[in-house]
Scaffold this active site. Structure first.
Site, PDB file in Angstrom:
ATOM      1  N   GLY A  92      10.775   5.696  10.952  1.00 50.51           N
ATOM      2  CA  GLY A  92      10.682   6.027   9.530  1.00 50.51           C
ATOM      3  C   GLY A  92       9.483   5.433   8.826  1.00 50.51           C
ATOM      4  N   HIS A  99       4.085  -3.754   6.931  1.00 51.60           N
ATOM      5  CA  HIS A  99       4.871  -4.360   5.850  1.00 51.60           C
ATOM      6  C   HIS A  99       6.243  -4.741   6.357  1.00 51.60           C
ATOM      7  CE1 HIS A  99       5.274   0.034   5.718  1.00 51.60           C
ATOM      8  NE2 HIS A  99       6.533  -0.151   5.360  1.00 51.60           N
ATOM      9  N   HIS A 101      10.066  -5.090   4.867  1.00 56.44           N
ATOM     10  CA  HIS A 101      10.976  -4.848   3.752  1.00 56.44           C
ATOM     11  C   HIS A 101      11.922  -6.043   3.640  1.00 56.44           C
ATOM     12  CE1 HIS A 101      10.379  -0.320   3.557  1.00 56.44           C
ATOM     13  NE2 HIS A 101       9.953  -0.545   4.778  1.00 56.44           N
TER      14      HIS A 101
HETATM   15  P1  5GP Z   1       8.078   2.571   5.416  1.00 57.66           P
HETATM   16  O1  5GP Z   1       8.906   3.843   5.332  1.00 57.66           O
HETATM   17  O2  5GP Z   1       6.655   2.886   5.801  1.00 57.66           O
HETATM   18  O3  5GP Z   1       8.681   1.493   6.241  1.00 57.66           O
HETATM   19  O4  5GP Z   1       8.078   1.993   3.952  1.00 57.66           O
HETATM   20  C1  5GP Z   1       7.183   2.343   2.963  1.00 57.66           C
HETATM   21  C2  5GP Z   1       7.765   1.849   1.668  1.00 57.66           C
HETATM   22  O5  5GP Z   1       6.728   1.818   0.703  1.00 57.66           O
HETATM   23  C3  5GP Z   1       8.873   2.753   1.104  1.00 57.66           C
HETATM   24  O6  5GP Z   1      10.040   1.978   0.910  1.00 57.66           O
HETATM   25  C4  5GP Z   1       8.270   3.271  -0.196  1.00 57.66           C
HETATM   26  O7  5GP Z   1       9.239   3.401  -1.219  1.00 57.66           O
HETATM   27  C5  5GP Z   1       7.222   2.234  -0.535  1.00 57.66           C
HETATM   28  N1  5GP Z   1       6.076   2.755  -1.255  1.00 57.66           N
HETATM   29  C6  5GP Z   1       5.333   3.856  -0.938  1.00 57.66           C
HETATM   30  N2  5GP Z   1       4.319   4.006  -1.802  1.00 57.66           N
HETATM   31  C7  5GP Z   1       4.418   2.975  -2.685  1.00 57.66           C
HETATM   32  C8  5GP Z   1       3.635   2.596  -3.824  1.00 57.66           C
HETATM   33  O8  5GP Z   1       2.664   3.238  -4.210  1.00 57.66           O
HETATM   34  N3  5GP Z   1       4.020   1.475  -4.485  1.00 57.66           N
HETATM   35  C9  5GP Z   1       5.103   0.739  -4.094  1.00 57.66           C
HETATM   36  N4  5GP Z   1       5.397  -0.340  -4.834  1.00 57.66           N
HETATM   37  N5  5GP Z   1       5.841   1.058  -3.022  1.00 57.66           N
HETATM   38  C10 5GP Z   1       5.518   2.172  -2.338  1.00 57.66           C
END
Ligand code: 5GP
Ligand code: ZN
Length: 113
Positions: A92, A99, A101
């Site tokens: 996902g 990053h 979470h």
């Molecule tokens: P991934 O799915 O890649 O593990 O998580 C990406 C996370 O980044 C998601 O939870 C999404 O909501 C967050 N996200 C995406 N774009 C932005 C943004 O422009 N600003 C912030 N604060 N979070 C973001």
């Protein structure tokens, strides 16, 4: 390179930043999946976990320590919290800048979806 998290780290894009030092930035997720949902990123662009190098060991440890600090500040350390790293498509991953979470403030379930 057009990376939204690089832009947040350099303040070229807006985010609710909670913590910053020489190596990392932590900010509120724009689409929170729990009452506490913070993203902790290295300032340096690393696309995901698989791109880590030997020289990044200390940086990764630091990300985890910053997560602890924020969990304590948010008052969820004792209750419990979850750290998640999504690596590549089936996990996902949608933003290709490493990053972690930090999720908490509600009951978490296992196995995750
Ligand atoms: P991934 O799915 O890649 O593990 O998580 C990406 C996370 O980044 C998601 O939870 C999404 O909501 C967050 N996200 C995406 N774009 C932005 C943004 O422009 N600003 C912030 N604060 N979070 C973001
Ligand atoms: Zn980046």
């Amino acid at each position: 390179m057009d990376c939204i998290f690089c832009k947040i780290a350099s303040r070229d894009a807006r985010a609710e930043i909670l913590y910053e030092d020489d190596l990392v930035v932590a900010f509120e997720d724009i689409n929170p999946q729990a009452p506490v949902h913070v993203l902790i990123i290295p300032k340096k662009h690393i696309s995901n976990n698989l791109s880590l190098e030997e020289t990044d060991k200390e940086l990764i440890g630091h990300l985890f320590l910053v997560a602890n600090r924020i969990a304590k500040e948010k008052g969820i350390a004792d209750r419990g919290f979850r750290l998640v790293n999504n690596c590549n498509r089936e996990a996902g991953q949608t933003v290709f800048h490493l990053h972690i979470h930090l999720l908490g403030g509600r009951q978490m379930f296992w196995p995750p979806g």
